[in-house]
Design a protein around this motif. Structure first.
Motif, PDB file in Angstrom:
ATOM      1  N   PRO A  66       0.487  -1.999   4.490  1.00 14.40           N
ATOM      2  CA  PRO A  66      -0.648  -1.183   4.921  1.00 14.40           C
ATOM      3  C   PRO A  66      -0.748   0.098   4.089  1.00 14.40           C
ATOM      4  N   HIS A  67       0.261   0.355   3.280  1.00 16.12           N
ATOM      5  CA  HIS A  67       0.347   1.642   2.610  1.00 16.12           C
ATOM      6  C   HIS A  67      -0.312   1.614   1.225  1.00 16.12           C
ATOM      7  N   THR A  68      -1.223   2.555   1.007  1.00 16.26           N
ATOM      8  CA  THR A  68      -1.849   2.676  -0.316  1.00 16.26           C
ATOM      9  C   THR A  68      -1.738   4.118  -0.802  1.00 16.26           C
ATOM     10  N   ASP A  70      -3.505   7.327  -2.168  1.00 16.61           N
ATOM     11  CA  ASP A  70      -4.827   7.943  -2.188  1.00 16.61           C
ATOM     12  C   ASP A  70      -5.226   8.254  -3.636  1.00 16.61           C
ATOM     13  N   ALA A  71      -6.435   7.858  -3.995  1.00 14.88           N
ATOM     14  CA  ALA A  71      -6.899   8.062  -5.377  1.00 14.88           C
ATOM     15  C   ALA A  71      -6.972   9.537  -5.726  1.00 14.88           C
ATOM     16  N   ASN A  72      -7.090  10.390  -4.707  1.00 17.33           N
ATOM     17  CA  ASN A  72      -7.282  11.823  -4.968  1.00 17.33           C
ATOM     18  C   ASN A  72      -5.999  12.628  -4.952  1.00 17.33           C
ATOM     19  N   LEU A  73      -4.856  11.985  -4.618  1.00 21.41           N
ATOM     20  CA  LEU A  73      -3.598  12.727  -4.539  1.00 21.41           C
ATOM     21  C   LEU A  73      -3.166  13.205  -5.923  1.00 21.41           C
ATOM     22  N   ALA A  78       1.518  11.847  -5.187  1.00 23.68           N
ATOM     23  CA  ALA A  78       1.274  10.401  -5.207  1.00 23.68           C
ATOM     24  C   ALA A  78       2.586   9.663  -5.477  1.00 23.68           C
ATOM     25  N   LEU A  79       3.359  10.200  -6.396  1.00 22.90           N
ATOM     26  CA  LEU A  79       4.617   9.572  -6.773  1.00 22.90           C
ATOM     27  C   LEU A  79       5.595   9.581  -5.598  1.00 22.90           C
ATOM     28  N   ARG A  80       5.684  10.732  -4.939  1.00 20.98           N
ATOM     29  CA  ARG A  80       6.607  10.872  -3.803  1.00 20.98           C
ATOM     30  C   ARG A  80       6.232   9.921  -2.679  1.00 20.98           C
ATOM     31  N   LYS A  81       4.934   9.707  -2.494  1.00 21.81           N
ATOM     32  CA  LYS A  81       4.470   8.880  -1.377  1.00 21.81           C
ATOM     33  C   LYS A  81       4.245   7.432  -1.790  1.00 21.81           C
ATOM     34  N   SER A  82       4.757   7.050  -2.941  1.00 22.19           N
ATOM     35  CA  SER A  82       4.399   5.730  -3.474  1.00 22.19           C
ATOM     36  C   SER A  82       5.208   4.580  -2.883  1.00 22.19           C
TER      37      SER A  82
END
Lengths: 344, 344
Positions: A66-68, A70-73, A78-82
């Motif tokens: 379910p995890h994507t 965000d294009a705007n991060l 973005a890397l930390r939440k990847s």
């Protein structure tokens, strides 16, 4: 073709599965030996998967996440939440050998960063570069890089882009000694930034490259060079400017034909034929067919689709990935760079 | 209009008097109160001057100089060799009050450098910027700057471009609170170079400017902003990319219509009417009509024509200069900047 498995980030891009799944279905229909590992939200993907024919579903493995990203991060966030995201899992499938290539329409900075961490860069590659084939008015293509992977680039980096672009053009466009140009704001030696002028001087001394000098951005589509090199900021600005102009003019032409009072009359059929003819010609420069930028410099094929790509455009991104895997682009880049540097 | 005298560098541009003289003749025909002081090679200009009607010749003063600045000379060399050149004499005519504005299609760097030396910059102007009106799909225009005067620009400079562009848009486009955008490779805060991100933060804090954030280059012609700000390298790349795409598509369309077998048949008249209709629409975005970039930040109007401008395009550059003199652009910029800085 041989059996080929692609990892696909179903969620990436502005429209997610609404575009990515119909597009991969087109690719499956075209290539009977192709299969996909998909990464994304099963619930969002199901309505689009359910309508696919059975023989295609058999060639699809779906990995639910379910995890994507965000294009705007911003890149670091973005890397930390990847972890566990559809984009990261798709890249991991390539890294661990389950798939031979990956396609995503998601956050470019994150895709670049993750690809560099997860998929080994080729030896001696300073930074991978986003390259694409841009259409020319004569129906042919030129290679252009970087398109946004490196917002700033020094002379060393630009020269490596030139070397990689040169090999990419040789292999993908079947060229011998491709004509190489630097994108600049003029053709005279004195034009441009210090970095560009230095790069120009260094490239002029390279006999192994067919360097033809500066190219201005109004000649991008005139096939005056086979490889066009620039930093990622400039490349992104130039290419989007061309895309925007082309789309605007096409839509103007369309409106102009639809709105015409003559069109609404009995002469409709005739007009349609003529506009169709113009359209077909103009479609040579339709950005859809050239969607898909490749991260050159990695040990596997990673293709970035435009975020706003249509189904058709996304299909072409997949198609480009297949072509590059079949022609073994990463190996060719590695061999080519080795050869270049042995001869220096 | 009131009496108005323009200084014109007859030799500047790729075609010299072949283009500049027919173009100024069009301007003389349109404006009965206009006169010119021309600077250039009498021998080269004569064949084009001799065919002008007498009432136009009366309004032309020709100053013979065989010396021109080579378009390809690096800036410092061009400057050193500028004495007695057609471009320099034209600027000097403005500096000493003989003419109210100057037009040249010559070496941009030399024109910038000489204009800064010969024509006083307005108080507190760091560096003048090349600004132009770019066409939008809705038939309106946006102001875009810098287009090549400053190959690199820091945040202070970009903000001054924003301020000058804002005033230019208010006066030339009759706008209140023009929408201001920074050209970038994405619309998210994290996109672009450090300089652009810093400028974005500083502009967000300015209540006196209607700053709407980043604009991507594919939206340049979509009238999403009234003022578009960037460094000169980026602006030059973006604008030429749009121009090139537009020219290429127009020529494709033209070929497509001319070559059509149906065109050669009896339906020719009908087709012409339809293509004419498309053309007319497309001409909104024909770069010719928007030829002429202005050096904003000087105490007089100096307009740079495209080097490759046609007669028609060069005429528009003259026309823009006239419009800016009539609307007293230098004074308005000076007053506007004063007002902005009093309110800060």
């Amino acid at each position: 073709m041989n059996r080929l498995t692609l990892a696909l980030d179903v969620m990436g891009g502005d429209f997610g599965p609404r575009v990515t799944i119909p597009a991969l279905s087109l690719a499956l229909a075209k290539n009977p030996m192709l299969s996909f590992i998909l990464f994304g939200d099963q619930r969002q993907a199901s309505p689009f998967l359910n309508v696919l024919p059975n023989d295609q579903l058999k060639r699809i493995q779906f990995v639910h996440t379910p995890h994507t990203i965000d294009a705007n991060l911003p890149f670091m966030q973005a890397l930390r939440k990847s972890k566990g995201s559809s984009m990261r899992l798709a890249l991991e499938a390539v890294a661990n050998g389950e798939a031979q290539g990956c396609i995503s329409g998601g956050n470019t900075a994150a895709l670049m960063g993750l690809a560099k961490i997860l998929i080994e860069p080729l030896p001696n590659i300073k930074r991978p570069a986003l390259a694409t084939l841009i259409p020319s008015m004569d129906g042919k293509s030129s290679v252009m890089l970087d398109l946004g992977a490196n917002v700033e680039a020094d002379s060393d980096l630009l020269i490596q882009f030139a070397e990689m672009g040169n090999i990419f053009a040789e292999v993908m466009l079947d060229l011998v000694y491709p004509r190489l140009a630097l994108l600049n704001i003029g053709v005279e030696n004195s034009k441009g930034t210090q970095t560009i002028r230095n790069t120009d001087k260094r490239l002029q001394q390279r006999n192994d490259l067919n360097y033809i000098g500066f190219l201005e951005s109004d000649k991008l589509m005139n096939h005056m060079a086979d490889v066009i090199v620039c930093d990622g900021f400039t490349g992104n600005i130039a290419l989007k400017a061309v895309e925007g102009a082309a789309k605007n003019i096409l839509s103007l032409l369309k409106r102009s034909s639809e709105g015409s009072f003559i069109c609404q009359s009995a002469k409709r059929y005739l007009l349609r034929a003529i506009f169709y003819r113009s359209y077909r010609k103009l479609q040579q420069i339709n950005p859809d067919r050239h969607n898909g930028a490749t991260l050159l410099g990695l040990s596997s094929v990673v293709v970035k689709s435009h975020g706003g790509a249509s189904t058709n455009a996304y299909f072409y991104a997949i198609d480009h990935a297949i072509g590059q895997i079949q022609r073994q682009i990463p190996d060719k880049i590695w061999q080519g760079l080795n050869k270049l540097h042995q001869n220096l």
